[in-house]
Structure formats: structure tokens, C-alpha cells
Design an enzyme around this catalytic site. Structure first.
Site, PDB file in Angstrom:
ATOM      1  N   HIS A 115      29.325 -36.284 -13.451  1.00 34.87           N
ATOM      2  CA  HIS A 115      29.338 -34.766 -13.901  1.00 34.87           C
ATOM      3  C   HIS A 115      28.315 -34.408 -15.023  1.00 34.87           C
ATOM      4  CE1 HIS A 115      32.279 -31.599 -15.630  1.00 34.87           C
ATOM      5  NE2 HIS A 115      32.286 -31.415 -14.646  1.00 34.87           N
ATOM      6  N   LYS A 117      24.974 -33.192 -16.597  1.00 38.23           N
ATOM      7  CA  LYS A 117      24.040 -31.810 -16.274  1.00 38.23           C
ATOM      8  C   LYS A 117      23.116 -31.946 -17.336  1.00 38.23           C
ATOM      9  CE  LYS A 117      28.561 -30.075 -16.243  1.00 38.23           C
ATOM     10  NZ  LYS A 117      28.925 -30.339 -14.806  1.00 38.23           N
ATOM     11  N   ASP A 122       9.037 -35.628 -19.334  1.00 33.54           N
ATOM     12  CA  ASP A 122       8.139 -36.181 -19.843  1.00 33.54           C
ATOM     13  C   ASP A 122       8.682 -37.460 -20.833  1.00 33.54           C
ATOM     14  OD1 ASP A 122       6.038 -35.245 -18.349  1.00 33.54           O
ATOM     15  OD2 ASP A 122       5.667 -33.807 -19.794  1.00 33.54           O
TER      16      ASP A 122
END
Ligand SMILES: [Zn+2]
Ligand SMILES: [Zn+2]
Lengths: 169, 169
Positions: A115, A117, A122
Site C-alpha cells: 500500500h 506510495k 537518485d
């Protein structure tokens, strides 16, 4: 130090795609946004990757975002994507598109949800929040993405990414 | 500065409720966790509120969390809750319980999602991430909660909270 900014959604409009191209937008009555929005800022952060982009996001169905990811891959940035299997075959999922382009994609194979996000750019910037990478989340939902540069924080998310990357092999 | 820690889920076990009471747990074969977990840390942060607790979370169905929120309200902490209307009447939603206890609750009335998952503790700490306040998210899902103390960041989330609080009046 450590906090760059927060992007809040919804945006009123989606960013104009022509406006992102050299020469800009010349449509006489273009309804898309030509000034910065939360999504255009988000795309700018993603697009700033020069070496690596590690993505760990429940759902990816937003073509503006997918286009930037595919472009980075073409430019030689090492892109890795972890996503949730329950979402990967829903309509509009861009996972197949990424795979076909040769991007390394791994998926949570369990019935639980991957779940997260977040994305690490870099090893230098962390994008994290409530925002799934969908179209609805941009212009309808109330969402947030924090942009953070704290090295300790990034290290802990990188460790989490590497752990899930191994787990979903 | 600005970053306190990150809590990653899933936890292997839910925290033992007896263990949070004076005297601790004396069950001979207790299957719950008696050492710190991500959820027990999360509950400790919430429970540290002494003045205000502003909650802006898509779904709240986790009774361990709700009990802490209800206890803070009883202790005189000013609790305000924003949640999503689509979730408020799903099984196990604790929104009615909060209302009955006299806590101020407001809900997104639109078909879009109020998809945030953040809380501001005493204007001093921000909890934010992918974690909905559900039971499944604790022991099954891969989730994160960042604990942040950066004043500029907290100000921008407080403004967002205040804006939604007015909007959902
Ligand atoms: Zn345009
Ligand atoms: Zn116990």
C-alpha cells in the site's frame, strides 16, 4: 533541512502536455493548466532523476506520470518498480507498458496490500504520502505528497525498498 | 532536524492490550506483542497529545487506535476528525463512536476521496504516510508512517487541515 515541500491535491486542472514540449502550447482555447500545479511539480521532481528511480506505489494508472518514467528509462536512468498485484491488471494499469519497455517490475504476490506510495530519486529525494499514481487522485481526491531530502529518512525507505524488492522476487 | 522516525508495517503481531495497563500482562500464553511494534509506537505518539489532536484520515476502523483517541478526548485534549464519507458507514467504522462521545467529526461529502492519512499532535508532530487506521493495515499490508517535527511542514499540513475543516462544515 530535510523537508523540501509538500504538494497537495486535487489540482483544478491537469497540466497541458503541449506546454511540456519545446515551443509550448499554441492551442487557442486550451483547457489544461499552463502554470505550475501539484502534478506538474511532481513530474518535475520525477524527471530530475539522472541515475536511479525506485518506485514503490500501490497503483499506477496516470499516463502523464508513466510517460515521464518511460522517458527516464529511455535516457538510461535505472528504474525499478514495486506495485500491488491486485491493482496491476485493473483497467488502465501501466505495469504491462513498463514491462514491455524493459523496466524491472516486481509485485506483491500476497492477498495483503503493498500500500506504499513512495519513490526515491537518485538516493537524494523521497516522495511520500497518500497519493496513488492515478488520474483520479490528481483532479478529484484530497491527497498529499511530501518531498523530503533527509538522509536518514531516505536510508530507511531505501532499506524498505530493497527488502520488498527481494521479497517479491 | 525535522524527521523523528519512520514506522513500517506490517507488524508481526498486534500489541497486547493488557501490556498497556498498569501491572502489564499476566496471561500465561499470550499471543500478542509485549515489546514495541510499529503500532505500539504509533499509539504512543498519538497518546502523547496534551492539547490538540487534528486527524485527517480516509478510514478509521482500528479499535486500538480509536481507544487512544477516545481516551484523549476524555482527558480534555481537543480532538477534531476529518474522514471520508464513503468509508464512514462501512462495517467497523469508528466514526459513529467518536460522534457519540462528543468528538467533532466532519466528512468529505463528495464522490471523490478524502484520501489523506495524517494527524497533527499538539501542533508539534506530524504523522503522515500510506497507513489507513485499520486493523488490516497493521498486520497484513505494507505501509509507512513518517513522524515529522519540521515546523514549516506542520504549518502547511495545519493549513490544509483548517481548509478542509471549513470545506466539510
Ligand atoms: Zn495547452
Ligand atoms: Zn499479553
Amino acid at each position: 533541512g530535510g523537508v523540501v515541500e509538500t504538494l497537495f491535491f486535487p489540482d483544478e486542472k491537469l497540466p497541458c502536455r503541449n506546454n511540456r514540449k519545446p515551443g509550448g502550447c499554441h492551442r487557442p482555447h486550451c483547457d489544461y493548466a499552463h502554470t505550475p500545479t501539484s502534478l506538474s511539480r511532481f513530474l518535475d521532481y520525477l524527471g530530475s532523476a539522472t541515475r536511479t528511480l525506485d518506485i514503490c506505489v500501490f497503483t499506477i494508472t496516470n499516463d502523464d506520470i508513466s510517460d515521464v518514467v518511460l522517458e527516464l528509462h529511455k535516457r538510461g536512468v535505472r528504474v525499478r518498480i514495486i506495485s500491488d498485484n491486485d491493482q496491476a491488471h485493473t483497467q488502465g494499469s501501466d505495469i504491462d507498458k513498463f514491462r514491455q519497455a524493459g523496466i524491472a517490475v516486481r509485485q506483491d504476490k500476497t492477498s495483503a496490500h503493498m500500500h506504499h506510495k513512495f519513490a526515491i530519486i537518485d538516493g537524494r529525494l523521497l516522495l511520500n504520502g497518500s497519493f496513488n499514481w492515478t488520474r483520479q487522485a490528481v483532479t478529484a481526491n484530497n491527497e498529499n505528497v511530501t518531498v523530503l531530502s533527509d538522509p536518514t529518512l531516505i536510508r530507511s525507505f531505501q532499506q524498505q525498498f530493497d527488502k520488498l524488492w527481494e521479497m517479491f522476487k
